[in-house]
Each structure stands twice: as structure tokens, then as C-alpha cells.
Design a protein around this motif. Structure first.
Motif, PDB file in Angstrom:
ATOM      1  N   THR A 158       0.815  -1.218   0.000  1.00  0.00           N
ATOM      2  CA  THR A 158       0.000   0.000   0.000  1.00  0.00           C
ATOM      3  C   THR A 158       0.850   1.270   0.000  1.00  0.00           C
ATOM      4  OG1 THR A 158      -0.184  -0.095   2.419  1.00  0.00           O
ATOM      5  CG2 THR A 158      -1.938  -1.121   1.143  1.00  0.00           C
ATOM      6  N   PRO A 163      -5.683   6.872   1.929  1.00  0.00           N
ATOM      7  CA  PRO A 163      -6.460   6.065   2.894  1.00  0.00           C
ATOM      8  C   PRO A 163      -7.668   5.360   2.292  1.00  0.00           C
ATOM      9  CG  PRO A 163      -5.815   8.147   3.887  1.00  0.00           C
ATOM     10  CD  PRO A 163      -5.418   8.225   2.442  1.00  0.00           C
ATOM     11  N   GLU A 166      -6.417   2.366   0.516  1.00  0.00           N
ATOM     12  CA  GLU A 166      -5.967   1.366   1.496  1.00  0.00           C
ATOM     13  C   GLU A 166      -7.153   0.536   1.969  1.00  0.00           C
ATOM     14  OE1 GLU A 166      -3.775   3.092   4.719  1.00  0.00           O
ATOM     15  OE2 GLU A 166      -2.263   3.969   3.398  1.00  0.00           O
ATOM     16  N   GLN A 167      -8.305   1.181   2.128  1.00  0.00           N
ATOM     17  CA  GLN A 167      -9.518   0.469   2.525  1.00  0.00           C
ATOM     18  C   GLN A 167      -9.941  -0.524   1.436  1.00  0.00           C
ATOM     19  OE1 GLN A 167     -11.191   0.622   5.489  1.00  0.00           O
ATOM     20  NE2 GLN A 167     -12.495  -1.010   4.691  1.00  0.00           N
ATOM     21  N   GLN A 170      -7.684  -3.518   1.587  1.00  0.00           N
ATOM     22  CA  GLN A 170      -8.032  -4.426   2.682  1.00  0.00           C
ATOM     23  C   GLN A 170      -9.242  -5.286   2.325  1.00  0.00           C
ATOM     24  OE1 GLN A 170      -8.378  -2.073   6.271  1.00  0.00           O
ATOM     25  NE2 GLN A 170      -6.352  -1.179   6.000  1.00  0.00           N
ATOM     26  N   SER A 187       4.344  -5.470   5.908  1.00  0.00           N
ATOM     27  CA  SER A 187       3.804  -4.117   6.014  1.00  0.00           C
ATOM     28  C   SER A 187       4.400  -3.394   7.208  1.00  0.00           C
ATOM     29  CB  SER A 187       2.280  -4.173   6.153  1.00  0.00           C
ATOM     30  OG  SER A 187       1.734  -2.881   6.332  1.00  0.00           O
ATOM     31  N   ILE A 189       2.531  -0.754   8.252  1.00  0.00           N
ATOM     32  CA  ILE A 189       1.322  -0.151   8.800  1.00  0.00           C
ATOM     33  C   ILE A 189       0.720  -1.151   9.784  1.00  0.00           C
ATOM     34  CG2 ILE A 189      -0.931   0.854   8.270  1.00  0.00           C
ATOM     35  CD1 ILE A 189       0.125   1.401   5.423  1.00  0.00           C
ATOM     36  N   SER A 191      -1.634  -1.027  12.044  1.00  0.00           N
ATOM     37  CA  SER A 191      -3.089  -1.148  12.138  1.00  0.00           C
ATOM     38  C   SER A 191      -3.621  -2.036  11.018  1.00  0.00           C
ATOM     39  CB  SER A 191      -3.739   0.238  12.072  1.00  0.00           C
ATOM     40  OG  SER A 191      -3.405   0.885  10.852  1.00  0.00           O
ATOM     41  N   GLU A 192      -2.986  -1.968   9.852  1.00  0.00           N
ATOM     42  CA  GLU A 192      -3.374  -2.792   8.706  1.00  0.00           C
ATOM     43  C   GLU A 192      -3.126  -4.262   9.003  1.00  0.00           C
ATOM     44  OE1 GLU A 192      -2.576  -1.619   4.362  1.00  0.00           O
ATOM     45  OE2 GLU A 192      -0.854  -2.870   4.884  1.00  0.00           O
ATOM     46  N   LYS A 195      -5.562  -5.560  11.625  1.00  0.00           N
ATOM     47  CA  LYS A 195      -6.921  -5.714  11.121  1.00  0.00           C
ATOM     48  C   LYS A 195      -7.060  -6.953  10.237  1.00  0.00           C
ATOM     49  CE  LYS A 195      -8.729  -1.797  10.095  1.00  0.00           C
ATOM     50  NZ  LYS A 195      -9.041  -0.538   9.386  1.00  0.00           N
ATOM     51  N   LEU A 196      -6.000  -7.296   9.493  1.00  0.00           N
ATOM     52  CA  LEU A 196      -6.123  -8.321   8.455  1.00  0.00           C
ATOM     53  C   LEU A 196      -5.574  -9.694   8.830  1.00  0.00           C
ATOM     54  CD1 LEU A 196      -5.037  -6.248   5.302  1.00  0.00           C
ATOM     55  CD2 LEU A 196      -7.353  -6.940   5.918  1.00  0.00           C
TER      56      LEU A 196
END
Length: 299
Positions: A158, A163, A166-167, A170, A187, A189, A191-192, A195-196
Motif C-alpha cells: 500500500t 487512505p 488502502e480500505q 483491505q 507491512s 502499517i 493497524s493494517e 486488522k487483516l
């Protein structure tokens, strides 16, 4: 559960510098595995070895049960790779590049390709020389998500995306998981990744320092407590496992070692509390536990 990727005790040196030292992890069928670490930790070197672009000094890498170095051509028939910095043919249009990648992968699904182009808001008629970094990333991602590859290897995919995109990325990753595909996601990131990913591996200076699900790893760090009281919490600093106490008027903020949470809650039960909040550690907390000093030094 079938293991699609098995990295077993690989090492790689460049002269006197040891880039990888006993790196070991697996990626299972239908799993998203997060591979995290700062710049220079060995992520990209590991991925190049998995792709058969780099020969290791020792250890083995198996993809679909095949040797990553000697059977790289066969392996590449069933993987999709997106690097963190995509370079494309400047005189081809974005659409032509996507079609070329899909033809090389043996995929012909124009409906899926067109849906992804629309989803990523890409103009496929422009020449690649005119694309921004973010649009070059979109081309590689569209080509990867449009294939039927069983394993997707995404190295900082990404980078350059806004942003909103990025959504979209995901959503596409989770869709691939629902299809039963496996994903190795490198990654920065956090938070990414949180989340995944089903499991994460943290690499530091060429060595895997932690591997497991977020729930597996959270016991290694601390819970954050916020307590509001009508009276002073006497002897709070003397409780085992309590750290980093700060007080704002009648509200206490502090960290608690996970194994001591029950004892600290029993201690708090002595007092008249107006508010008690406890938050589980995030992946960022865990990451900083391993990298805090190095990041401050600019690693």
C-alpha cells in the motif's frame, strides 16, 4: 491445515554482514500472515529468497512443497507478487500492463479485471510514464488480485496509496481469504496488519523474534488501565506488575503485566471506583517492545 509456504532456518550473508540468521516461519492455506519489522530487518531479503531471486547460504524454503530456488519457474505459475516500489514499462498503458501480467499468469477473467479497475479508480488508458507511485501500485495490485494464484506475496503493497484506496486494498485481501487463498503481507502499517492478519511474525536484525496470533503474542506485553476514583489509590506503585503510573486529577493511567491483571483488579476492589477501563495491548505495543530503542536511533 495444509502448509503452502515453509521457511526453515534460512541464513544469508553479504560479505561479513549477516542479513538473515535462522529465519523460520510458515504460511498455511487460507491464512493471512503478517511479516513485520523496520527497514533493514531482513523482510525484503527473505521475500526475495522465497521468490527464488536470491540464493540462501543455508536452510530451505518450500512453496507448494517445491524448492524455492531449483523449482522457481513452476512455483511462479501459482503465485502473485507485489513489491513496495513498482516499476513498469513507460510506453505501455496501465491496461496493457495489467493484461500482460494476467496473460503471463494464465488468467483470463476480464470481468474481474474490469471490476478491480473500477474499484481502485484507475484510468487504464494512460501511459505508465505518466502515473504517480500510487497508481503504479494500483496496477500491480489489480493484476495480483485478478489472478487465481493460491499464494499472494505482498511486500509493502500500500506504499503510495491514499487512505480510501488502502480500505479498498483491505477489502480485496479479505475477499481473497474468503476464496481460500493464502497471503504473505509485509507491512509497516501496524493497524493494517492487526486488522487483516491471522498470525504475525516479527523480524529483528535478521532473526524472527516472535511468531503467533495476536492473542498468542499479547501475553508478552502489558494492559493499559484507566481508573477514576473518589479516593487515593494507596500503595499502587508497590503492586507487582504495575508500571508507568500517571495521575490527572482523580484519574490514574498505568500499565499492568498481563499475568498480574487478576491481582491488580483484586487490589482495586478495595476502593470506591467511578470508572475502570482496561485495554488489551495493540500490535504497536508489541512492536515497540522489540524495537523502541532501535526506532529512536533511526533504525
Amino acid at each position: 491445515m495444509m502448509t503452502l509456504l515453509k521457511v526453515n532456518q534460512i541464513t544469508k550473508s553479504f560479505g561479513k554482514f549477516k542479513a538473515l540468521n535462522g529465519v523460520e516461519f510458515t504460511v498455511n492455506e487460507g491464512e493471512i500472515f503478517g511479516f513485520i519489522g523496520p527497514n533493514g530487518s531482513g523482510k525484503s531479503t527473505t521475500i526475495k529468497a522465497i521468490l527464488g531471486m536470491l540464493k540462501t547460504n543455508s536452510g530451505t524454503i518450500e512453496v507448494f512443497g517445491k524448492d524455492a530456488w531449483t523449482q522457481a519457474v513452476e512455483i511462479h505459475e501459482n503465485i502473485a507478487y507485489v513489491p513496495g516500489d513498482v516499476n513498469l514499462w513507460p510506453n505501455l498503458t496501465g491496461g496493457e500492463v495489467i493484461d500482460l501480467f494476467l496473460k503471463l499468469s494464465g488468467t483470463k477473467n476480464n470481468e474481474k479485471r474490469d471490476a478491480l479497475i473500477k474499484k481502485f479508480d484507475l484510468d487504464p488508458t494512460k501511459k505508465c510514464s505518466s502515473y504517480s507511485k500510487g497508481n503504479r501500485q494500483k496496477i500491480a495490485l489489480i493484476a495480483a488480485f485478478a489472478t487465481n494464484a493460491d499464494l499472494l506475496i505482498l511486500d509493502e503493497p500500500t506504499s503510495g496509496l491514499d487512505p480510501l484506496m488502502e480500505q479498498v486494498f483491505q477489502e480485496c485481501v479479505l475477499e481473497k481469504k474468503r476464496e481460500g487463498k493464502s497471503i504473505l503481507l509485509s507491512s509497516h502499517i501496524l493497524s493494517e496488519v492487526e486488522k487483516l492478519c491471522d498470525r504475525v511474525g516479527i523480524i529483528r536484525k535478521g532473526e524472527i523474534v516472535e511468531t503467533g496470533s495476536l492473542n498468542d503474542l499479547r501475553h508478552l506485553t502489558r494492559m493499559h488501565f484507566v481508573v477514576q476514583t473518589k479516593e487515593k489509590l494507596t500503595a499502587l506503585e508497590q503492586q507487582v506488575g504495575v508500571h508507568d503510573i500517571t495521575i490527572e486529577e482523580d484519574t490514574y493511567h498505568f500499565q499492568v503485566d498481563s499475568k498480574e491483571v487478576s491481582n491488580v483488579i483484586k487490589y482495586l476492589g478495595q476502593f470506591e471506583l467511578m470508572k475502570l477501563e482496561s485495554m488489551p495491548p495493540t500490535l504497536e505495543d508489541l512492536f515497540m517492545r522489540h524495537y523502541g530503542e532501535d526506532i529512536e536511533r533511526g533504525e
